[in-house]
Design a protein around this motif. Structure first.
Motif, PDB file in Angstrom:
ATOM      1  N   GLU A  61       0.808  -1.232   0.000  1.00  0.00           N
ATOM      2  CA  GLU A  61       0.000   0.000   0.000  1.00  0.00           C
ATOM      3  C   GLU A  61       0.834   1.273   0.000  1.00  0.00           C
ATOM      4  O   GLU A  61       0.273   2.371  -0.109  1.00  0.00           O
ATOM      5  CB  GLU A  61      -0.987   0.031   1.173  1.00  0.00           C
ATOM      6  CG  GLU A  61      -2.006  -1.092   1.149  1.00  0.00           C
ATOM      7  CD  GLU A  61      -2.903  -1.038  -0.091  1.00  0.00           C
ATOM      8  OE1 GLU A  61      -3.037   0.048  -0.682  1.00  0.00           O
ATOM      9  OE2 GLU A  61      -3.453  -2.105  -0.468  1.00  0.00           O
ATOM     10  N   PRO A 110      -0.554   1.587  -4.856  1.00  0.00           N
ATOM     11  CA  PRO A 110      -1.013   2.638  -5.766  1.00  0.00           C
ATOM     12  C   PRO A 110       0.186   3.267  -6.487  1.00  0.00           C
ATOM     13  O   PRO A 110       1.331   3.108  -6.050  1.00  0.00           O
ATOM     14  CB  PRO A 110      -1.679   3.631  -4.829  1.00  0.00           C
ATOM     15  CG  PRO A 110      -0.913   3.488  -3.546  1.00  0.00           C
ATOM     16  CD  PRO A 110      -0.534   2.026  -3.450  1.00  0.00           C
ATOM     17  N   SER A 147      -0.284  -5.149  -3.028  1.00  0.00           N
ATOM     18  CA  SER A 147      -0.939  -4.078  -3.770  1.00  0.00           C
ATOM     19  C   SER A 147      -0.268  -2.754  -3.473  1.00  0.00           C
ATOM     20  O   SER A 147       0.090  -2.468  -2.315  1.00  0.00           O
ATOM     21  CB  SER A 147      -2.430  -3.983  -3.399  1.00  0.00           C
ATOM     22  OG  SER A 147      -3.125  -5.136  -3.802  1.00  0.00           O
ATOM     23  N   ARG A 155      -3.324   1.328  -9.996  1.00  0.00           N
ATOM     24  CA  ARG A 155      -3.064   0.452  -8.852  1.00  0.00           C
ATOM     25  C   ARG A 155      -2.677  -0.910  -9.405  1.00  0.00           C
ATOM     26  O   ARG A 155      -3.304  -1.420 -10.341  1.00  0.00           O
ATOM     27  CB  ARG A 155      -4.303   0.341  -7.969  1.00  0.00           C
ATOM     28  CG  ARG A 155      -4.141  -0.536  -6.728  1.00  0.00           C
ATOM     29  CD  ARG A 155      -5.428  -0.543  -5.914  1.00  0.00           C
ATOM     30  NE  ARG A 155      -5.304  -1.318  -4.704  1.00  0.00           N
ATOM     31  CZ  ARG A 155      -4.793  -0.866  -3.572  1.00  0.00           C
ATOM     32  NH1 ARG A 155      -4.373   0.387  -3.504  1.00  0.00           N
ATOM     33  NH2 ARG A 155      -4.710  -1.616  -2.498  1.00  0.00           N
TER      34      ARG A 155
END
Length: 268
Positions: free
Chosen positions: A100, A264, A262, A250
């Motif tokens: 993240e 962005p 994950s 993303r």
């Protein structure tokens, strides 16, 4: 066992924890920082629902094998793997970020792509390791996004800047120490999903069985040249399907038995 590194409101530092359970019931049992030889618990526990996952390791170095999937060699280099065999490169530790955390693209990098890869973490010093002994040196497995600026990669003639920019090595979500017990490392699905303008597409959909060099061969090759230290991360190569990322996107990389990583994408 899943070893993570977290930020938590009840922790004064960024502890390593063994994650147990799932969802809101998951807890992180704090482990002592040098845990490669033997896991020892401090007795502290943290609710994982209140924690933020960080990069699960701060590696002395990230050693990567490029061009280890023939289909990826064909799509990026427009040549065959026979004419362009696997090659070795290093990503600096300053490129490492966790789940993240944003991948931040500077203005001078004009064509930046993701590369979802299986990675492994070394558990003890390794030098001149033979293939038949290589698996004994692995502490565990994780996911890495070998972010690459294709324009710089080809204009520079070598890969240090293209792959070494700050934030260009997301790692996570944790280190799985027993993946080989539950998964066949030679037949491990690897997927990468790109979300652009609110639409998610699966771009990479491959398998570790497409590797040109397997994991023992990679370790033997690397340790013939350099010593690997506990905490070093090895990237095993990217399958085909890599694609450009732009700010606002993303990227999620998924490997069964490990989980999802994950991040962005932002403008630096």
């Amino acid at each position: 066992m899943r070893i993570a590194r977290i930020a938590h409101p009840e922790a004064n530092n960024f502890p390593f924890v063994a994650v147990e359970g799932e969802g809101d019931e998951a807890i992180g049992r704090e482990v002592r920082e040098y845990f490669f030889a033997q896991i020892e618990y401090t007795g502290r526990e943290f609710a994982m629902k209140d924690a933020r996952l960080l990069a699960p390791i701060l590696p002395p170095k990230v050693v990567a094998i490029g061009r280890n999937y023939a289909d990826h060699v064909a799509e990026v280099f427009k040549q065959s793997a026979e004419s362009l065999p696997p090659t070795l490169f290093i990503k600096p530790s300053t490129a490492v970020i966790g789940p993240e955390a944003p991948i931040r693209i500077p203005e001078f990098a004009t064509k930046v792509e993701f590369e979802g890869e299986l990675a492994l973490v070394i558990g003890k010093p390794a030098k001149n390791v033979k293939k038949e002994d290589a698996m004994d040196y692995i502490f565990g497995y994780t996911i890495i996004n070998d972010v690459s600026s294709r324009d710089l990669q080809f204009s520079d003639g070598q890969w240090a800047r293209a792959k070494g920019i700050d934030t260009f090595a997301p790692i996570g979500p944790w280190i799985v120490t027993d993946l080989e017990d539950s998964q066949d490392l030679k037949d491990l699905p690897i997927k990468a999903h790109l979300t652009h303008d609110g639409v998610t597409e699966t771009k990479q959909d491959s398998n570790s069985n497409q590797m040109i060099w397997d994991i023992p061969t990679i370790i033997e090759f690397i340790t013939a040249s350099m010593t690997l230290l506990p905490g070093d991360v090895i990237c095993t190569g990217s399958p085909a399907g890599t694609a450009e990322m732009v700010p606002g996107d993303r990227i999620t990389i998924e490997i069964p038995g490990i989980g999802e990583l994950s991040n962005p994408v932002e403008r630096a």
